[in-house]
Scaffold this motif. Structure first.
Motif, PDB file in Angstrom:
ATOM      1  N   GLY A  12       0.791  -1.218   0.000  1.00  0.00           N
ATOM      2  CA  GLY A  12       0.000   0.000   0.000  1.00  0.00           C
ATOM      3  C   GLY A  12       0.827   1.274   0.000  1.00  0.00           C
ATOM      4  N   VAL A  13       2.068   1.177  -0.477  1.00  0.00           N
ATOM      5  CA  VAL A  13       2.981   2.323  -0.477  1.00  0.00           C
ATOM      6  C   VAL A  13       3.608   2.461  -1.860  1.00  0.00           C
ATOM      7  CG1 VAL A  13       5.035   3.350   0.577  1.00  0.00           C
ATOM      8  CG2 VAL A  13       3.493   1.952   1.967  1.00  0.00           C
ATOM      9  N   ILE A  14       3.620   3.687  -2.398  1.00  0.00           N
ATOM     10  CA  ILE A  14       4.307   3.980  -3.651  1.00  0.00           C
ATOM     11  C   ILE A  14       5.778   4.279  -3.347  1.00  0.00           C
ATOM     12  CG2 ILE A  14       4.392   5.466  -5.691  1.00  0.00           C
ATOM     13  CD1 ILE A  14       1.473   6.157  -5.224  1.00  0.00           C
ATOM     14  N   HIS A  15       6.680   3.700  -4.146  1.00  0.00           N
ATOM     15  CA  HIS A  15       8.117   3.917  -3.931  1.00  0.00           C
ATOM     16  C   HIS A  15       8.764   4.439  -5.204  1.00  0.00           C
ATOM     17  CE1 HIS A  15       6.861   0.656  -1.178  1.00  0.00           C
ATOM     18  NE2 HIS A  15       7.731   1.178  -0.329  1.00  0.00           N
ATOM     19  N   TRP A  16       9.663   5.425  -5.030  1.00  0.00           N
ATOM     20  CA  TRP A  16      10.500   5.911  -6.118  1.00  0.00           C
ATOM     21  C   TRP A  16      11.958   5.698  -5.730  1.00  0.00           C
ATOM     22  CZ3 TRP A  16       6.600   8.790  -3.887  1.00  0.00           C
ATOM     23  CH2 TRP A  16       5.513   9.153  -4.696  1.00  0.00           C
ATOM     24  N   LEU A  17      12.747   5.204  -6.667  1.00  0.00           N
ATOM     25  CA  LEU A  17      14.183   5.054  -6.428  1.00  0.00           C
ATOM     26  C   LEU A  17      14.882   6.335  -6.829  1.00  0.00           C
ATOM     27  CD1 LEU A  17      16.675   3.314  -5.762  1.00  0.00           C
ATOM     28  CD2 LEU A  17      16.636   2.519  -8.132  1.00  0.00           C
ATOM     29  N   LEU A  18      15.708   6.871  -5.941  1.00  0.00           N
ATOM     30  CA  LEU A  18      16.400   8.127  -6.194  1.00  0.00           C
ATOM     31  C   LEU A  18      17.888   7.889  -6.391  1.00  0.00           C
ATOM     32  CD1 LEU A  18      14.684  10.410  -3.533  1.00  0.00           C
ATOM     33  CD2 LEU A  18      13.999   9.992  -5.888  1.00  0.00           C
ATOM     34  N   HIS A  19      18.571   8.918  -6.838  1.00  0.00           N
ATOM     35  CA  HIS A  19      20.020   8.857  -6.967  1.00  0.00           C
ATOM     36  C   HIS A  19      20.664   8.625  -5.603  1.00  0.00           C
ATOM     37  CE1 HIS A  19      21.222   9.553 -11.057  1.00  0.00           C
ATOM     38  NE2 HIS A  19      20.400  10.582 -11.183  1.00  0.00           N
ATOM     39  N   PRO A  20      21.878   8.069  -5.592  1.00  0.00           N
ATOM     40  CA  PRO A  20      22.551   7.847  -4.307  1.00  0.00           C
ATOM     41  C   PRO A  20      22.729   9.149  -3.537  1.00  0.00           C
ATOM     42  CG  PRO A  20      23.701   6.736  -6.093  1.00  0.00           C
ATOM     43  CD  PRO A  20      22.673   7.606  -6.721  1.00  0.00           C
ATOM     44  N   ARG A  21      22.574   9.058  -2.229  1.00  0.00           N
ATOM     45  CA  ARG A  21      22.866  10.183  -1.346  1.00  0.00           C
ATOM     46  C   ARG A  21      24.285  10.010  -0.826  1.00  0.00           C
ATOM     47  NH1 ARG A  21      18.146   9.466   2.824  1.00  0.00           N
ATOM     48  NH2 ARG A  21      19.447  10.890   4.010  1.00  0.00           N
ATOM     49  N   GLU A  22      25.018  11.065  -0.831  1.00  0.00           N
ATOM     50  CA  GLU A  22      26.414  10.973  -0.431  1.00  0.00           C
ATOM     51  C   GLU A  22      26.549  10.403   0.976  1.00  0.00           C
ATOM     52  OE1 GLU A  22      28.354  14.668  -0.875  1.00  0.00           O
ATOM     53  OE2 GLU A  22      27.908  14.865  -3.019  1.00  0.00           O
ATOM     54  N   ASN A  23      27.335   9.327   1.068  1.00  0.00           N
ATOM     55  CA  ASN A  23      27.672   8.687   2.350  1.00  0.00           C
ATOM     56  C   ASN A  23      26.462   8.119   3.104  1.00  0.00           C
ATOM     57  OD1 ASN A  23      30.381   9.496   1.958  1.00  0.00           O
ATOM     58  ND2 ASN A  23      29.896  11.518   2.795  1.00  0.00           N
ATOM     59  N   ASN A  24      25.292   8.120   2.471  1.00  0.00           N
ATOM     60  CA  ASN A  24      24.115   7.628   3.176  1.00  0.00           C
ATOM     61  C   ASN A  24      23.453   6.436   2.491  1.00  0.00           C
ATOM     62  OD1 ASN A  24      24.111   9.414   5.351  1.00  0.00           O
ATOM     63  ND2 ASN A  24      23.201  11.024   4.115  1.00  0.00           N
ATOM     64  N   GLY A  25      24.087   5.890   1.469  1.00  0.00           N
ATOM     65  CA  GLY A  25      23.517   4.739   0.791  1.00  0.00           C
ATOM     66  C   GLY A  25      22.350   5.104  -0.100  1.00  0.00           C
ATOM     67  N   MET A  26      21.617   4.088  -0.541  1.00  0.00           N
ATOM     68  CA  MET A  26      20.522   4.289  -1.467  1.00  0.00           C
ATOM     69  C   MET A  26      19.234   4.582  -0.727  1.00  0.00           C
ATOM     70  SD  MET A  26      21.600   4.200  -4.516  1.00  0.00           S
ATOM     71  CE  MET A  26      19.968   4.140  -5.257  1.00  0.00           C
ATOM     72  N   LEU A  27      18.389   5.424  -1.351  1.00  0.00           N
ATOM     73  CA  LEU A  27      17.153   5.858  -0.730  1.00  0.00           C
ATOM     74  C   LEU A  27      15.978   5.608  -1.652  1.00  0.00           C
ATOM     75  CD1 LEU A  27      15.499   7.587   1.383  1.00  0.00           C
ATOM     76  CD2 LEU A  27      16.101   9.553  -0.041  1.00  0.00           C
ATOM     77  N   ALA A  28      14.876   5.116  -1.087  1.00  0.00           N
ATOM     78  CA  ALA A  28      13.599   5.067  -1.796  1.00  0.00           C
ATOM     79  C   ALA A  28      12.670   6.062  -1.111  1.00  0.00           C
ATOM     80  CB  ALA A  28      13.006   3.666  -1.765  1.00  0.00           C
ATOM     81  N   LEU A  29      12.157   6.994  -1.875  1.00  0.00           N
ATOM     82  CA  LEU A  29      11.146   7.916  -1.370  1.00  0.00           C
ATOM     83  C   LEU A  29       9.807   7.191  -1.404  1.00  0.00           C
ATOM     84  CD1 LEU A  29      10.891  10.871  -0.406  1.00  0.00           C
ATOM     85  CD2 LEU A  29      10.322  11.481  -2.764  1.00  0.00           C
ATOM     86  N   SER A  30       8.949   7.398  -0.397  1.00  0.00           N
ATOM     87  CA  SER A  30       7.717   6.617  -0.299  1.00  0.00           C
ATOM     88  C   SER A  30       6.516   7.509  -0.033  1.00  0.00           C
ATOM     89  CB  SER A  30       7.829   5.566   0.810  1.00  0.00           C
ATOM     90  OG  SER A  30       7.932   6.183   2.085  1.00  0.00           O
ATOM     91  N   PHE A  31       5.329   7.014  -0.459  1.00  0.00           N
ATOM     92  CA  PHE A  31       4.062   7.671  -0.131  1.00  0.00           C
ATOM     93  C   PHE A  31       3.081   6.592   0.301  1.00  0.00           C
ATOM     94  CE2 PHE A  31      -0.268   8.995  -1.360  1.00  0.00           C
ATOM     95  CZ  PHE A  31      -0.396  10.102  -0.539  1.00  0.00           C
ATOM     96  N   ASP A  32       2.635   6.662   1.554  1.00  0.00           N
ATOM     97  CA  ASP A  32       1.704   5.688   2.109  1.00  0.00           C
ATOM     98  C   ASP A  32       0.284   6.091   1.720  1.00  0.00           C
ATOM     99  OD1 ASP A  32      -0.027   4.196   3.856  1.00  0.00           O
ATOM    100  OD2 ASP A  32       1.712   3.805   5.128  1.00  0.00           O
ATOM    101  N   LEU A  33      -0.385   5.237   0.938  1.00  0.00           N
ATOM    102  CA  LEU A  33      -1.712   5.560   0.423  1.00  0.00           C
ATOM    103  C   LEU A  33      -2.786   5.559   1.500  1.00  0.00           C
ATOM    104  CD1 LEU A  33      -1.326   3.381  -2.758  1.00  0.00           C
ATOM    105  CD2 LEU A  33      -1.807   5.838  -2.822  1.00  0.00           C
ATOM    106  N   SER A  34      -2.563   4.862   2.598  1.00  0.00           N
ATOM    107  CA  SER A  34      -3.584   4.766   3.634  1.00  0.00           C
ATOM    108  C   SER A  34      -3.593   5.979   4.563  1.00  0.00           C
ATOM    109  CB  SER A  34      -3.412   3.491   4.456  1.00  0.00           C
ATOM    110  OG  SER A  34      -2.165   3.489   5.141  1.00  0.00           O
ATOM    111  N   ASN A  35      -2.400   6.512   4.891  1.00  0.00           N
ATOM    112  CA  ASN A  35      -2.361   7.665   5.807  1.00  0.00           C
ATOM    113  C   ASN A  35      -1.840   8.941   5.142  1.00  0.00           C
ATOM    114  OD1 ASN A  35       0.447   7.406   5.685  1.00  0.00           O
ATOM    115  ND2 ASN A  35       0.551   6.232   7.605  1.00  0.00           N
ATOM    116  N   ASN A  36      -1.642   8.875   3.813  1.00  0.00           N
ATOM    117  CA  ASN A  36      -1.287  10.065   3.020  1.00  0.00           C
ATOM    118  C   ASN A  36      -0.014  10.745   3.500  1.00  0.00           C
ATOM    119  OD1 ASN A  36      -3.750   9.698   1.614  1.00  0.00           O
ATOM    120  ND2 ASN A  36      -4.848  10.870   3.165  1.00  0.00           N
TER     121      ASN A  36
END
Length: 395
Positions: free
Chosen positions: A244-268
């Motif tokens: 129930g969550v939309i995920h986008w893969l983003l470019h690497p963040r320096e020194n912080n590894g890989m990040l997926a931005l998310s949007f939870d459809l149930s609680n907005n």
């Protein structure tokens, strides 16, 4: 010969018969009677029909022109039909089309190349989200919800922050709890005076309310200014919906590894999800993507070892737990390719092989066979179902 009694065919029998019909046939039977029309447009019937719908493969191809087509999920990935994008003046010439299509192309444009005039954001329950590419005519990059099975389009109102946008992420999803389709939108606004501190806008559109929420909830970790500065909105591939969550893969963040931005459809709410620590500083990354693997989130990375490519498929077995990422497959490749669909037969459709081939790979035997279709590395591919969604909606 004795005729069939009028009451011998029950409403339940009618429903079971209609549920077996193709969508186009069902639309014609809406005209048979008011009771049939009421049945077909009822939320319960549309949900039952969706539950029984057969999954097809939706592919974006560019040979000879940009087009979207539905394919069977068989060995040959045979084409079933080509999606016909709405064309100018169609509503005027055929006002009886289910709900009435609105033209999506500016006047005077060639309708034979209309598929290439839109960004295909994603699809859910047979509904697609399109974004106009006519920036010189439509500077707001108009968003449209479209159900090609019933030829119904709904124009979304423009959000407030459209005039000065640097980058945008979009995603479409469905929340069963509220029976609502939602479009999530993340934009980085232009700010020439403060290039390193360009503000973000986190928004979502609700079909039920018919409006944008311009101040969506954002997790405290993501709202941190240092975190926001490190984000660049250049997504890889298609958004992935899991749990129930939309995920986008983003470019690497320096020194912080890989990040997926998310949007939870149930609680907005918007948030972040950390991806596996699977990179060595000396490795060269040729392609990355996120997708859905057996209802779990997967992270796919293609590594280049001096012309020898290895595709790793990592799967998150416990959603939200970074430690649960597990390397499911390690596939030796002869060329660059990106996993786009994990098929029901256990194989993986991979796009962009040898520049443009769509191939199907058996991750167990590592055998690869060409489907005969051309799908570029960044093209769209996903499962699709023909549905009645949006039939009961008015624009």
């Amino acid at each position: 010969m004795t005729g069939v009694a009028k009451d011998s065919i029950t409403k339940d029998m009618v429903m079971q018969i209609l549920l077996k019909l193709p969508v186009k046939s069902m639309l014609r039977f809406r005209c048979a009677s008011k009771s049939w029309n009421s049945l077909v447009t009822s939320p319960g019937f549309m949900k039952n029909h969706l539950d029984k719908a057969k999954q097809l493969l939706l592919l974006r191809t560019e040979n000879p022109v940009v087009s979207y087509s539905l394919h069977l999920d068989n060995d040959r990935v045979d084409m079933r039909s080509r999606l016909e994008f709405p064309i100018p003046n169609e509503a005027d010439s055929n006002p009886g089309v289910a709900g009435g299509d609105k033209p999506l192309l500016p006047p005077g444009q060639d309708p034979h190349c209309e598929a290439g005039l839109f960004d295909f954001i994603g699809c859910c329950n047979g509904v697609a989200c399109l974004s106009s590419q006519y920036l010189q005519i439509d500077s707001s990059r108009r968003l449209v919800l479209w159900n090609p099975s019933i030829r119904k389009t709904l124009d979304l109102p423009a959000p407030s922050s459209w005039a000065a946008i640097d980058k945008t992420l979009l995603g479409l999803g469905y929340d069963p709890q509220s029976d609502d389709y939602k479009v999530a939108r993340v934009v980085r606004l232009k700010s020439p005076e403060y290039e390193d501190e360009r503000p973000f806008a986190f928004q979502f559109y609700s079909l039920n309310s018919g409006s944008w929420n311009e101040n969506a909830d954002v997790s405290s970790s993501l709202a941190n200014e240092d975190t926001l500065r490190s984000i660049t909105l250049h997504g890889f591939g298609n958004p992935a919906i899991v749990n129930g969550v939309i995920h986008w893969l983003l470019h690497p963040r320096e020194n912080n590894g890989m990040l997926a931005l998310s949007f939870d459809l149930s609680n907005n709410s918007f948030g972040e999800l950390m991806l596996p620590e699977c990179f060595d500083p000396t490795e060269r990354i040729a392609a990355m993507s996120i997708s859905v693997f057996k209802n779990s989130l997967s992270f796919n990375v293609l590594k280049d070892y001096g012309g020898n490519y290895v595709c790793e498929v990592w799967v998150m077995s416990q959603y939200g737990t970074r430690e649960s990422w597990d390397k499911q497959y390690r596939i030796e490749m002869l060329d660059i390719a990106r996993p786009v669909v994990f098929r029901s037969n256990g194989e993986i459709l991979m796009a962009g092989y040898a520049n443009s081939q769509l191939v199907s790979c058996d991750p167990q035997t590592q055998e690869i066979h060409d489907t005969g279709l051309e799908v570029l590395l960044d093209d769209y591919a996903d499962y699709f179902v023909e549905s009645l969604a949006l039939l009961d909606r008015s624009n």
